[in-house]
Motif scaffolding. Structure first.
Motif, PDB file in Angstrom:
ATOM      1  N   ASN A 194       2.030 -24.827  -0.975  1.00 32.06           N
ATOM      2  CA  ASN A 194       2.147 -25.927  -1.936  1.00 32.06           C
ATOM      3  C   ASN A 194       0.965 -25.933  -2.897  1.00 32.06           C
ATOM      4  O   ASN A 194       1.128 -26.095  -4.116  1.00 32.06           O
ATOM      5  N   LEU A 195      -0.245 -25.739  -2.377  1.00 33.65           N
ATOM      6  CA  LEU A 195      -1.439 -25.720  -3.227  1.00 33.65           C
ATOM      7  C   LEU A 195      -1.448 -24.502  -4.154  1.00 33.65           C
ATOM      8  O   LEU A 195      -1.877 -24.596  -5.316  1.00 33.65           O
ATOM      9  N   LEU A 196      -0.982 -23.363  -3.654  1.00 35.09           N
ATOM     10  CA  LEU A 196      -0.930 -22.157  -4.481  1.00 35.09           C
ATOM     11  C   LEU A 196       0.007 -22.346  -5.678  1.00 35.09           C
ATOM     12  O   LEU A 196      -0.253 -21.837  -6.773  1.00 35.09           O
ATOM     13  N   LEU A 197       1.084 -23.104  -5.462  1.00 32.18           N
ATOM     14  CA  LEU A 197       2.065 -23.308  -6.525  1.00 32.18           C
ATOM     15  C   LEU A 197       1.690 -24.444  -7.464  1.00 32.18           C
ATOM     16  O   LEU A 197       2.052 -24.423  -8.644  1.00 32.18           O
ATOM     17  N   PHE A 212      -1.836 -15.790   6.449  1.00 30.80           N
ATOM     18  CA  PHE A 212      -0.856 -15.975   5.379  1.00 30.80           C
ATOM     19  C   PHE A 212       0.057 -14.749   5.287  1.00 30.80           C
ATOM     20  O   PHE A 212       1.287 -14.876   5.171  1.00 30.80           O
ATOM     21  N   LEU A 213      -0.527 -13.561   5.350  1.00 33.15           N
ATOM     22  CA  LEU A 213       0.251 -12.329   5.290  1.00 33.15           C
ATOM     23  C   LEU A 213       1.199 -12.221   6.481  1.00 33.15           C
ATOM     24  O   LEU A 213       2.357 -11.802   6.336  1.00 33.15           O
ATOM     25  N   LYS A 251       4.501 -12.853   4.727  1.00 37.45           N
ATOM     26  CA  LYS A 251       4.811 -11.443   4.453  1.00 37.45           C
ATOM     27  C   LYS A 251       4.262 -10.953   3.110  1.00 37.45           C
ATOM     28  O   LYS A 251       4.576  -9.841   2.689  1.00 37.45           O
ATOM     29  N   VAL A 252       3.477 -11.784   2.438  1.00 38.10           N
ATOM     30  CA  VAL A 252       2.768 -11.379   1.219  1.00 38.10           C
ATOM     31  C   VAL A 252       1.380 -12.017   1.284  1.00 38.10           C
ATOM     32  O   VAL A 252       1.138 -12.940   2.072  1.00 38.10           O
ATOM     33  N   TYR A 293       1.755 -14.221  -3.479  1.00 39.07           N
ATOM     34  CA  TYR A 293       2.655 -15.376  -3.419  1.00 39.07           C
ATOM     35  C   TYR A 293       2.533 -16.219  -4.680  1.00 39.07           C
ATOM     36  O   TYR A 293       3.531 -16.649  -5.257  1.00 39.07           O
ATOM     37  N   ARG A 294       1.303 -16.450  -5.118  1.00 42.13           N
ATOM     38  CA  ARG A 294       1.075 -17.256  -6.330  1.00 42.13           C
ATOM     39  C   ARG A 294       1.683 -16.571  -7.552  1.00 42.13           C
ATOM     40  O   ARG A 294       2.307 -17.221  -8.390  1.00 42.13           O
ATOM     41  N   GLU A 295       1.535 -15.267  -7.634  1.00 42.61           N
ATOM     42  CA  GLU A 295       2.069 -14.520  -8.786  1.00 42.61           C
ATOM     43  C   GLU A 295       3.600 -14.486  -8.755  1.00 42.61           C
ATOM     44  O   GLU A 295       4.253 -14.696  -9.778  1.00 42.61           O
ATOM     45  N   GLN A 296       4.177 -14.228  -7.579  1.00 43.71           N
ATOM     46  CA  GLN A 296       5.630 -14.106  -7.465  1.00 43.71           C
ATOM     47  C   GLN A 296       6.330 -15.456  -7.674  1.00 43.71           C
ATOM     48  O   GLN A 296       7.496 -15.487  -8.059  1.00 43.71           O
ATOM     49  N   SER A 297       5.614 -16.537  -7.390  1.00 48.48           N
ATOM     50  CA  SER A 297       6.223 -17.859  -7.478  1.00 48.48           C
ATOM     51  C   SER A 297       5.850 -18.595  -8.756  1.00 48.48           C
ATOM     52  O   SER A 297       5.900 -19.809  -8.810  1.00 48.48           O
TER      53      SER A 297
END
Length: 266
Positions: A215-218, A243-244, A248-249, A254-258
């Motif tokens: 949630n914080l990353l997004l 986290f990995l 799985k990332v 995760y921040r970049e993909q989302s």
């Protein structure tokens, strides 16, 4: 972040019906019964740690106090129906301490009932009650029941566990701390958590922290190091490794993909 939805508790004839597009909901728990009908697209839900695929024109039943999350692949349309348990006392009596072996049902021949529910004003309690019981009767007729994991006491404990985690997950907490605070024997509390989640305390706590980190990353501009600290991890290396393992990332990936935002609509 695993959420306990306190707004879905304790009211008489409380009913919500929402039609969502491209829906995403984080792990949560509530006292009410729920079913989700897929009008269009592909839909996925995880119930007590097990993932189910819900095809178009199917519905999934989610029993009270069952840990679950949901997401769908665009383009998709789903109907989420959440209702207090006094709408269906006969159904509740029929299942007692049982649950459906497979909670996903082919509802393709009964979609008019969903349409009728969607078009019914939420103040029409008697009509809603009738329509809900038509659906629940179908589930009883088509579904196989098995003994339910856990007991009502375990569910009550689980709510306390969620509340304790929500308050203290940023700190260095242990099962012994929680057991002492809640007044339960450590081994008994561990068994109750495992019965309802399929996880031990440390895994469940890690999942809670990683969900909060997502949630914080997004939704924040905190650095990954700052997020790790805010989520209760003692070091950035521990955070990255956990986290990995769970997502799985890496947190950065995760921040970049989302980057394309998705709406959490509970």
């Amino acid at each position: 972040m695993i959420i306990y939805q306190f707004e879905n508790i304790g009211k008489a004839y409380d009913y919500k019906h929402n039609r969502h597009s491209d829906w995403l909901v984080p792990p949560h728990v509530h006292e009410y019964s729920e079913f989700i009908f897929v009008e269009k697209g592909a839909f996925y839900t995880t119930l007590d740690g097990k993932e189910y695929v819900v095809p178009e024109n199917h519905l999934v039943f989610i029993r009270p106090n069952q840990l679950h999350d949901c997401y769908s692949e665009a383009p998709s349309i789903v109907h989420c129906v959440v209702f207090s348990n006094d709408f269906a006392p006969i159904f509740r009596s029929a299942i007692k301490n049982m649950e459906f072996e497979n909670p996903v049902f082919d509802f393709s021949g009964n979609t008019k009932v969903i349409e009728e529910l969607n078009n019914t004003d939420c103040t029409k309690i008697l009509k809603i009650c009738g329509l809900l019981n038509i659906i629940l009767d179908f589930l009883l007729e088509k579904g196989a029941l098995i003994s339910k994991r856990g007991t009502k006491q375990n569910y009550d404990i689980f709510h306390l566990v969620i509340e304790y985690m929500w308050t203290n997950f940023k700190d260095d907490i242990h099962l012994s701390d929680m057991a002492k605070h809640l007044g339960y024997h450590e081994k008994y509390l561990s068994s109750a958590i495992h019965a309802l989640t399929g996880m031990n305390f440390r895994t469940f706590l890690a999942l809670y922290r990683i969900d909060y980190a997502k949630n914080l990353l997004l939704n924040s501009r905190f650095t990954i190091s700052e997020i790790a600290s805010q989520c209760g991890f003692s070091s950035i290396n521990t955070f990255n490794r956990m986290f990995l393992k769970i997502a799985k990332v890496t947190p950065s990936e995760y921040r970049e993909q989302s980057a394309s935002s998705k709406r959490w609509d509970l």
